[in-house]
Design an enzyme around this catalytic site. Structure first.
Site, PDB file in Angstrom:
ATOM      1  N   ASP A   1      30.117  -0.047 -41.080  1.00 57.24           N
ATOM      2  CA  ASP A   1      30.586  -1.327 -40.516  1.00 57.24           C
ATOM      3  C   ASP A   1      32.105  -1.498 -40.378  1.00 57.24           C
ATOM      4  O   ASP A   1      32.848  -1.140 -41.293  1.00 57.24           O
ATOM      5  CB  ASP A   1      30.168  -2.497 -41.415  1.00 57.24           C
ATOM      6  CG  ASP A   1      28.750  -2.452 -41.881  1.00 57.24           C
ATOM      7  OD1 ASP A   1      28.010  -1.549 -41.491  1.00 57.24           O
ATOM      8  OD2 ASP A   1      28.383  -3.337 -42.657  1.00 57.24           O
TER       9      ASP A   1
ATOM     10  N   GLN B   1      33.752   0.365 -43.623  1.00 66.61           N
ATOM     11  CA  GLN B   1      32.954   0.956 -44.691  1.00 66.61           C
ATOM     12  C   GLN B   1      33.150   2.468 -44.605  1.00 66.61           C
ATOM     13  O   GLN B   1      32.893   3.086 -43.559  1.00 66.61           O
ATOM     14  CB  GLN B   1      31.477   0.588 -44.505  1.00 66.61           C
ATOM     15  CG  GLN B   1      31.189  -0.879 -44.762  1.00 66.61           C
ATOM     16  CD  GLN B   1      31.233  -1.196 -46.255  1.00 66.61           C
ATOM     17  OE1 GLN B   1      30.302  -0.925 -46.977  1.00 66.61           O
ATOM     18  NE2 GLN B   1      32.337  -1.782 -46.715  1.00 66.61           N
TER      19      GLN B   1
ATOM     20  N   PHE C   1      31.645  -3.333 -50.501  1.00 68.77           N
ATOM     21  CA  PHE C   1      30.797  -3.535 -49.334  1.00 68.77           C
ATOM     22  C   PHE C   1      31.537  -4.371 -48.279  1.00 68.77           C
ATOM     23  O   PHE C   1      32.689  -4.743 -48.435  1.00 68.77           O
ATOM     24  CB  PHE C   1      29.485  -4.204 -49.754  1.00 68.77           C
ATOM     25  CG  PHE C   1      28.377  -3.225 -50.091  1.00 68.77           C
ATOM     26  CD1 PHE C   1      28.643  -1.918 -50.454  1.00 68.77           C
ATOM     27  CD2 PHE C   1      27.044  -3.624 -50.024  1.00 68.77           C
ATOM     28  CE1 PHE C   1      27.623  -1.010 -50.758  1.00 68.77           C
ATOM     29  CE2 PHE C   1      26.006  -2.729 -50.320  1.00 68.77           C
ATOM     30  CZ  PHE C   1      26.297  -1.429 -50.687  1.00 68.77           C
ATOM     31  N   SER C   2      30.813  -4.735 -47.220  1.00 72.32           N
ATOM     32  CA  SER C   2      31.464  -5.366 -46.066  1.00 72.32           C
ATOM     33  C   SER C   2      32.032  -6.749 -46.370  1.00 72.32           C
ATOM     34  O   SER C   2      31.579  -7.432 -47.287  1.00 72.32           O
ATOM     35  CB  SER C   2      30.465  -5.461 -44.919  1.00 72.32           C
ATOM     36  OG  SER C   2      30.280  -4.179 -44.383  1.00 72.32           O
TER      37      SER C   2
ATOM     38  N   ARG D   1      25.481 -10.908 -49.413  1.00 71.95           N
ATOM     39  CA  ARG D   1      26.663 -10.103 -49.076  1.00 71.95           C
ATOM     40  C   ARG D   1      27.283 -10.396 -47.707  1.00 71.95           C
ATOM     41  O   ARG D   1      26.797 -11.178 -46.931  1.00 71.95           O
ATOM     42  CB  ARG D   1      26.303  -8.623 -49.144  1.00 71.95           C
ATOM     43  CG  ARG D   1      25.203  -8.171 -48.205  1.00 71.95           C
ATOM     44  CD  ARG D   1      25.016  -6.665 -48.354  1.00 71.95           C
ATOM     45  NE  ARG D   1      23.971  -6.149 -47.483  1.00 71.95           N
ATOM     46  CZ  ARG D   1      22.708  -5.988 -47.847  1.00 71.95           C
ATOM     47  NH1 ARG D   1      22.328  -6.303 -49.063  1.00 71.95           N
ATOM     48  NH2 ARG D   1      21.825  -5.511 -46.989  1.00 71.95           N
ATOM     49  N   ASP D   2      28.368  -9.657 -47.462  1.00 74.05           N
ATOM     50  CA  ASP D   2      29.097  -9.580 -46.190  1.00 74.05           C
ATOM     51  C   ASP D   2      29.766 -10.909 -45.812  1.00 74.05           C
ATOM     52  O   ASP D   2      29.538 -11.466 -44.722  1.00 74.05           O
ATOM     53  CB  ASP D   2      28.163  -9.106 -45.056  1.00 74.05           C
ATOM     54  CG  ASP D   2      27.414  -7.822 -45.418  1.00 74.05           C
ATOM     55  OD1 ASP D   2      27.883  -7.097 -46.318  1.00 74.05           O
ATOM     56  OD2 ASP D   2      26.364  -7.546 -44.809  1.00 74.05           O
TER      57      ASP D   2
ATOM     58  N   GLU E   1      22.314  -9.387 -42.227  1.00 78.77           N
ATOM     59  CA  GLU E   1      23.556  -8.815 -42.747  1.00 78.77           C
ATOM     60  C   GLU E   1      24.720  -9.229 -41.848  1.00 78.77           C
ATOM     61  O   GLU E   1      24.534  -9.658 -40.712  1.00 78.77           O
ATOM     62  CB  GLU E   1      23.476  -7.276 -42.742  1.00 78.77           C
ATOM     63  CG  GLU E   1      22.315  -6.706 -43.532  1.00 78.77           C
ATOM     64  CD  GLU E   1      22.300  -5.171 -43.561  1.00 78.77           C
ATOM     65  OE1 GLU E   1      22.052  -4.625 -44.633  1.00 78.77           O
ATOM     66  OE2 GLU E   1      22.528  -4.533 -42.520  1.00 78.77           O
TER      67      GLU E   1
ATOM     68  N   TRP F   1      21.175   2.415 -38.235  1.00 78.54           N
ATOM     69  CA  TRP F   1      20.745   2.885 -39.562  1.00 78.54           C
ATOM     70  C   TRP F   1      19.525   3.790 -39.498  1.00 78.54           C
ATOM     71  O   TRP F   1      19.230   4.507 -40.452  1.00 78.54           O
ATOM     72  CB  TRP F   1      20.480   1.695 -40.496  1.00 78.54           C
ATOM     73  CG  TRP F   1      21.734   1.141 -41.098  1.00 78.54           C
ATOM     74  CD1 TRP F   1      22.249  -0.117 -40.947  1.00 78.54           C
ATOM     75  CD2 TRP F   1      22.647   1.847 -41.962  1.00 78.54           C
ATOM     76  NE1 TRP F   1      23.430  -0.236 -41.645  1.00 78.54           N
ATOM     77  CE2 TRP F   1      23.694   0.951 -42.272  1.00 78.54           C
ATOM     78  CE3 TRP F   1      22.689   3.139 -42.479  1.00 78.54           C
ATOM     79  CZ2 TRP F   1      24.761   1.303 -43.095  1.00 78.54           C
ATOM     80  CZ3 TRP F   1      23.764   3.500 -43.300  1.00 78.54           C
ATOM     81  CH2 TRP F   1      24.777   2.585 -43.594  1.00 78.54           C
TER      82      TRP F   1
HETATM   83  C1  FRU Z   1      25.426  -3.188 -42.939  1.00 77.57           C
HETATM   84  C2  FRU Z   1      25.548  -2.996 -44.444  1.00 77.57           C
HETATM   85  C3  FRU Z   1      26.098  -4.241 -45.086  1.00 77.57           C
HETATM   86  C4  FRU Z   1      26.688  -3.698 -46.361  1.00 77.57           C
HETATM   87  C5  FRU Z   1      27.215  -2.352 -45.917  1.00 77.57           C
HETATM   88  C6  FRU Z   1      27.124  -1.268 -46.956  1.00 77.57           C
HETATM   89  O1  FRU Z   1      25.445  -2.020 -42.210  1.00 77.57           O
HETATM   90  O2  FRU Z   1      24.292  -2.647 -44.983  1.00 77.57           O
HETATM   91  O3  FRU Z   1      25.164  -5.260 -45.278  1.00 77.57           O
HETATM   92  O4  FRU Z   1      27.700  -4.525 -46.870  1.00 77.57           O
HETATM   93  O5  FRU Z   1      26.469  -1.966 -44.795  1.00 77.57           O
HETATM   94  O6  FRU Z   1      27.808  -0.135 -46.545  1.00 77.57           O
END
Ligand code: FRU
Length: 500
Positions: free
Chosen positions: A45, A61, A101-102, A172-173, A224, A306
């Site tokens: 990301d 990331q 993480f993001s 998250r994120d 996400e 993914w």
């Molecule tokens: C999205 C994700 C986010 C997470 C990150 C981990 O692609 O799964 O939700 O923060 O990648 O690398």
């Protein structure tokens, strides 16, 4: 983490195996000319995109220990124009609270957090890999880091985490922006199957405002990487809520959905419950927008999926970002859609185009000799006053084909990479993806940004976007048009895009 766990868990195993094996042979032929890639290793990301003192910052990331997903860092790159990127030292390393993480970054102009006036502040998820196994509901928490030297070096805040998980596995994120209605910071957070909004006066203490989406939109996977921002249409302001989703996208795997609605500082209310996608292709994910670029709203995504991101046949790096896109709104019938257009900065890389007027296509027309360009890295535009079914075929000496076209009966644009070269590295690297045409206008315009291993289609002035990666075994050298029905393009134009 239910949906994410298999992906991340499997990746960690592969990482250990990879560390012992030699890296695969280098693939310089797939290195893009004008898309960002790290020099080496794994990227997913885009994170913390912020414009600051004349420089665009892109964090991402990053796993510097291998070419598959692993313990996450924030890599860093800077650019004067979002096109020519300079990779910088890693900005954030994992620590005792977990992987990085993001998340997002803001300019704290009024020193609300007390780190310093105009400090750059990153708000990210700390993902604790140990708790993931024993107490996964408390393994993701939001934290801060700040930079007082324009993003060169970063300090983690000693009071981390600033927002602890209330017992939600996927928490998250964070996307943080200044909200003028509240006169506070607003955090848009992905919380498993919904979005939760939080507010804060100082980035350190957060209060829950509301939740959105448990029963709305696409839910084929975990929500996400969200984003919330205003956009104007005909003098009225709407709010766009972006929610990335993995899996459950329109063509399989991960994809970016969005909602158009209103936001009163506390609650987001969508105009309706129709699911819409910012990009219908298989290879735009985790897309969010830049901070601090008003009045422009600029978007960038991870150009992979993914389903097979860990297997794509490039080396010594894995993954590229999409081109930056400028977002807008457009009304078609009763619906308001998000539009994505290539940012003008990308077009500035183009050499003087070769323009062909009035190209009539019946059966097959080979444009190759007339386009006077041998590079696969190009911008192609096609304009017709009367759209009909057709195929644009990018080919090579090995007989491989990447086909981009319009299916008039289905009213769909499509990209077909079934015969585009190496498609065997993953059974999930599917061949044909489709996108609805969202306008009934008789004429159409299409813009294609083609790079070494990717194509991005923007149709009907950005109403439909599609991104796909592909891996030809020989360079793309030919451009042909096919149409059984027949149609005329009033203008076809081709410009080489050198980049870097
Ligand atoms: C999205 C994700 C986010 C997470 C990150 C981990 O692609 O799964 O939700 O923060 O990648 O690398």
């Amino acid at each position: 983490m239910k949906k994410l766990l298999p992906v991340l868990g499997a990746s960690l195993l592969t990482t250990a195996a990879l560390a012992q094996s030699a890296p695969p042979p280098a693939t310089p032929q797939f290195r893009p000319a004008y898309h960002f890639t790290p020099t080496a290793h794994w990227m997913n990301d885009p994170n913390g995109m912020v414009y600051y003192q004349g420089t665009y910052h892109l964090f991402f990331q990053y796993y510097p220990g291998g070419m598959v997903w692993g313990p996450m860092h924030w890599g860093h790159a800077t650019s004067p124009d979002m096109v020519r990127w300079q990779e910088q030292p890693i900005a954030l390393y994992p620590d005792s609270l977990g992987y990085i993480f993001s998340g997002s970054a803001v300019v704290d102009a009024n020193n609300t957090a007390g780190f310093g006036k105009n400090a750059l502040v990153a708000i990210f998820t700390h993902h604790n890999p140990k708790l993931e196994k024993t107490d996964s509901e408390h393994g993701q928490n939001q934290s801060l880091a700040y930079s007082l030297d324009a993003g060169k070096t970063w300090m983690k805040y000693r009071g981390n985490p600033v927002l602890k998980s209330p017992g939600i596995v996927d928490f998250r994120d964070p996307k943080v922006t200044w909200n003028a209605q509240l006169n506070k910071w607003l955090m848009t957070l992905a919380t498993k199957d919904r979005i939760t909004f939080y507010s804060s006066p100082n980035l350190k203490t957060w209060t829950k405002e509301s939740e959105f989406g448990e029963k709305l939109g696409a839910h084929g996977g975990v929500w996400e990487c969200p984003d919330l921002f205003p956009l104007a249409l005909n003098g009225k302001t709407y709010w766009v809520l972006i929610v990335n989703l993995n899996p459950g996208g329109p063509n399989g795997g991960s994809a970016t959905q969005y909602f158009v609605g209103n936001f009163d500082g506390h609650t987001f209310t969508p105009l309706n419950d129709k699911t819409k996608w910012a990009d219908y292709g298989p290879d735009e994910y985790a897309g969010v927008t830049w901070e601090n670029t008003a009045p422009r709203r600029l978007f960038l995504g991870w150009m992979s999926n993914w389903e097979y991101g860990n297997q794509v046949p490039t080396s010594p790096w894995r993954s590229a970002m999409t081109i930056p896109r400028e977002l807008g709104l457009r009304q078609e019938g009763q619906e308001i859609y998000l539009t994505s257009q290539p940012a003008a900065e990308v077009g500035r890389l183009a050499t003087t185009p070769t323009t062909l007027p009035n190209v009539a296509v019946k059966n097959t027309v080979d444009l190759t000799p007339r386009l006077k360009s041998t590079t696969a890295k190009r911008r192609l535009t096609l304009r017709t006053a009367q759209l009909a079914g057709f195929e644009l075929v990018l080919g090579n000496a090995a007989g491989e084909e990447l086909v981009i076209g319009y299916d008039a009966a289905a009213k769909q644009y499509f990209i077909d990479r079934s015969k585009s070269g190496n498609v065997s590295f993953s059974p999930k690297f599917t061949g044909r993806s489709t996108a609805p045409r969202l306008t009934t206008a008789p004429g159409a315009d299409l813009t294609l940004y083609c790079d070494a291993a990717s194509v991005e289609l923007f149709a009907d002035h950005g109403l439909t976007a599609m991104t796909a990666i592909f891996f030809p075994t020989q360079p793309i050298t030919t451009v042909r048009l096919r149409s059984a029905q027949g149609l005329t393009f009033q203008e076809i134009s081709n410009a080489a895009l050198g980049g870097k």
